[in-house]
Design a protein around this motif. Structure first.
Motif, short mmCIF file in Angstrom:
data_model
loop_
_atom_site.label_atom_id
_atom_site.label_comp_id
_atom_site.label_asym_id
_atom_site.label_seq_id
_atom_site.Cartn_x
_atom_site.Cartn_y
_atom_site.Cartn_z
N CYS A 1 0.04 2.99 3.78
CA CYS A 1 0.38 2.60 4.92
C CYS A 1 1.27 1.44 4.94
N CYS B 1 0.86 -1.08 -0.06
CA CYS B 1 0.02 -0.07 -0.01
C CYS B 1 0.82 1.38 -0.08
N CYS C 1 -7.48 4.10 3.01
CA CYS C 1 -6.22 4.79 2.76
C CYS C 1 -5.87 5.46 1.30
ZN LIG Z 1 -3.28 0.99 3.20
#
Ligand SMILES: [Zn+2]
Ligand SMILES: [Zn+2]
Ligand SMILES: [Zn+2]
Ligand SMILES: [Zn+2]
Length: 765
Positions: free
Chosen positions: A277, A274, A300
């Protein structure tokens, strides 16, 4: 990829050389436009999308679901948001997720397909898939509701040939449903038996994210540093910090070979983690604007967009060209906000000339105690004397302005100015400078200011970014590594940065997502400095190599390991272990020159260093080939090749050479894939011996090897040996990673499982 790509560096170096000295000082920014022509594209290309989707379909038909999953994700990143093609992509990907048993994620993808306008005529297909997923998850009522809807739809449409297979599937699912209703599965038991020990953690009230057993020290010699204020035991957490900012590294990607297609099907960091994160991705959510950014979830994606990506999105290609350090610098100022950036830049122009004079931040505090330095006077502390993981603390990390070469500073300046120019040209200046909430922000409008000058505000931004790029050249602040020492991301950790370097540290740092945890790796008594290793550990490198590496960062290490090796002139153990041995008598080969001599005087054999190094390279190639064999399922051939490599290696490498251990480890892996647990354990034990010799018996490396051995013994039902190995692995890994670590959890599950085995099995072993 930390620094700008090679062409860019070459270009700037030539440009630098061509400038006259007066000009060099003025760093003409206007010369940039034409330098920026080679860019990796990050815009969405529907033609790439359809190509990836076709490749995905092909892999899917061959039953290669993992490969298909990856290709559908790549396709999704190139489709335009809201297009029916994107919904088809998500629907196709949901099929691979179903096959791979990821039911929850499969449902998410189906919901995405539905929300992006999935074509009506194809809807029954995904609904059937949804019902099947729900069935597998035991959500019988929901599954039944969907099957009813489908039934009435099929009845309404009458029998059409396309419906026939689906009708068949429908009736199969109904049978499954009835069965499940009759024999409900026992509710999943909560994972019993494993009690997590609560970790001792009391946060320091002056330093955010640090343990209360530390205190912040400051003097001219050591700068800011952390000291134990009470006795600390191994495994105790000392710092737990979320990165102030982090940027995923694009990862290694070999250049495409001639004959390859234009689109790359390989997965790199960019596809696997990701972008916000750093969690591992299964089914990525692509950015709406570019084909580059991918996220673990809609949340996100939305957070990244709001915090920084709405500014970065259209700059993707430029940021890839300039490298991850520049990207971190930009994201840092975006996260800090212009008000904070301009406050600190203005402060740095004031009384304390820290940008011009790096030593300033290390001087006694009366000089630096200004608006930026706190009442306690340690640079980076706020006015109440607190040290927070904040932009202010980050701003005070040393930029080493004086030590960087002028060429390097020029390169960094050009890169930073290029970003600001692009921001101005793309009409993003207001977004960078404004303080309004994201909702109020108007769409970026192309810039009216066509002059080559940056606005005063952007100059402030550029100055802060330059400072951050230069701060990042120091390795202690940057790397976020995964299990293996591979750089996953570059980040700023203001609190972690308080730790000084030692080649024989008393702590161990681990990363999980964007968080870093520092633990004591040995007892630290009150008053001792807490130190961590920025990379060159005494176990892995000779003192000369370490000192050379550290000198790039303007640092001369005076740790006990370095002093001892330098003063006594003793040869580091690393040298003797990783040495060549005599082809005739197996004694160690010696010499610093091109020709090496056997250390056994009676033998007196000599050999050329180049020749031996050549053999070592050939051997590494052969090992790679063997592993390739294993990947395509030819385990027997892999074993043959590895055994041959071992024989060959024995004729010129010392028996303690790290590569000897690696071959044992690979052999263990191959035998484990064949289910030959005893053979696997035998080889792994040899590997562990060598790893222990090189890295020490309580090192992370030894811990990882013991973890593998525990798995092998567990699978082979060698119960008592498995239990003792689990205990050793747990002991070592918990010191480095704490009780929450996934490997520790797995070890505990193995232990619980073994202790539940019937007595007669236990007695047999
Ligand atoms: Zn994420
Ligand atoms: Zn984007
Ligand atoms: Zn050292
Ligand atoms: Zn010899």
């Amino acid at each position: 990829m930390a620094l700008p790509v090679a062409e860019w560096r070459g270009r700037t170096a030539r440009r630098w050389a061509a400038l006259d000295s007066a000009l060099r000082e003025r760093l003409a920014a206007a010369s940039l436009h034409d330098a920026l022509c080679h860019r990796a594209a990050t815009d969405k290309k529907p033609e790439a999308a359809s190509w990836y989707r076709e490749q995905g379909n092909r892999e899917f038909k061959r039953g290669q679901y993992q490969a298909a999953l990856r290709l559908y994700s790549k396709a999704a990143s190139h489709e335009l948001p809201g297009s029916p093609e994107l919904s088809v992509c998500f629907a196709n990907r949901s099929a691979t997720l179903l096959h791979l048993g990821h039911f929850e994620v499969c449902l998410e993808d189906i919901a995405r397909a539905e929300s992006h306008g999935y074509p009506d005529r194809l809807l029954p297909k995904v609904l059937l898939r949804k019902a099947e997923c729900l069935l597998c998850l035991g959500k019988l009522q929901d599954a039944q509701d969907i099957l009813r809807v489908l039934e009435s739809k099929f009845a309404l449409d009458g029998v059409m040939s396309t419906h026939l297979t689906r009708l068949k599937k429908l009736s199969q699912l109904k049978v499954k449903l009835v069965e499940k209703e009759r024999h409900p599965e026992p509710a999943q038991e909560a994972r019993g038996g494993i009690q997590e020990e609560p970790e001792i953690w009391q946060e320091n009230n002056r330093i955010s994210g640090a343990s209360s057993s530390l205190s912040l020290g400051f003097d001219a010699e050591r700068g800011r540093h952390l000291v134990a204020s009470q006795d600390i035991v191994p495994g105790q957490s000392l710092v737990k910090e979320e990165a102030f900012v982090s940027v995923l590294c694009p990862g290694e990607c070999l250049p495409l070979q001639a004959g390859d297609t234009a689109w790359d099907t390989r997965a790199t960091n960019v596809d696997l983690y990701c972008h916000r994160c750093l969690r591992q991705l299964l089914a990525s959510v692509p950015c709406q604007g570019c084909s580059y950014a991918k996220y673990c979830s809609q949340d996100c994606a939305a957070l990244a967009w709001q915090q920084y990506h709405r500014t970065e999105c259209s700059l993707g290609a430029l940021l890839l060209t300039l490298g991850v350090f520049c990207h971190v610098a930009l994201r840092t100022v975006l996260l800090a906000g212009f008000a904070e950036v301009s406050r600190l830049v203005a402060w740095s122009h004031g009384g304390d000339k820290s940008l011009q004079c790096p030593e300033a931040s290390c001087k006694p505090l009366s000089e630096a105690a200004d608006a930026g330095a706190g009442s306690r006077g340690v640079p980076g502390c706020d006015s109440s004397g607190q040290y927070q993981s904040s932009y202010q603390a980050l701003f005070h990390l040393l930029p080493h302005t004086e030590q960087h070469s002028p060429e390097h500073k020029f390169l960094c300046t050009l890169s930073v100015v290029a970003i600001c120019k692009q921001l101005q040209a793309a009409g993003l200046e207001a977004a960078v400078l404004s303080q309004e909430s994201p909702q109020q922000r108007s769409k970026p409008k192309p810039c009216e200011n066509t002059s080559d000058e940056l606005s005063p505000e952007l100059k402030t931004v550029a100055e802060a970014m330059l400072r951050h790029v230069l701060q990042l050249q120091w390795p202690g602040d940057g790397a976020v590594v995964d299990k293996k020492p591979v750089r996953l991301a570059t980040a700023f950790f203001p609190v972690l940065s308080l730790l000084n370097h030692s080649c024989c540290p008393n702590t161990s740092v681990s990363f999980s997502g964007t968080a870093a945890t520092v633990r004591a790796s040995q007892p630290i008594s009150s008053g001792q400095e807490v130190l961590h290793c920025y990379g060159p550990h005494w176990c892995r490198m000779r003192v000369a190599e370490r000192q050379q590496l550290l000198s790039q960062y303007f640092f001369e290490c005076r740790c006990p390991a370095c002093l001892e090796e330098l003063e006594s002139g003793v040869k580091s153990k690393v040298t003797t272990r990783n040495s060549f041995c005599c082809p005739k008598c197996q004694a160690q080969m010696q010499g610093e020159e091109d020709t090496l001599c056997c250390s056994n005087e009676a033998c007196a054999t000599s050999a050329s260093r180049d020749q031996l190094s050549g053999r070592l390279q050939d051997l590494q190639q052969q090992i790679k080939k063997a592993l390739g064999m294993l990947r395509v399922g030819k385990a027997d051939q892999a074993i043959k090749m590895l055994l041959k490599c071992q024989v060959d290696a024995g004729t010129f490498l010392s028996p303690e050479h790290l590569l000897m251990g690696e071959m044992e480890d690979h052999l263990a892996q191959v035998y484990a894939t064949l289910g030959k647990w005893q053979e696997a354990a035998r080889h792994l034990k040899k590997s562990i011996e060598i790893v222990e010799m090189h890295h020490g018996p309580s090192s992370v490396e030894t811990g990882h090897e013991l973890f593998k051995l525990a798995q092998i013994l567990f699978n082979g039902f060698a119960v008592s040996e498995a239990l003792s190995t689990i205990q050793r692995a747990e002991g070592i890994l918990s010191v480095h990673f704490g009780p929450q670590n996934a490997q520790i959890q797995e070890l505990q599950e193995m232990k619980a499982c073994l202790s539940e085995l019937p007595r007669n099995i236990l007695q047999r072993t």
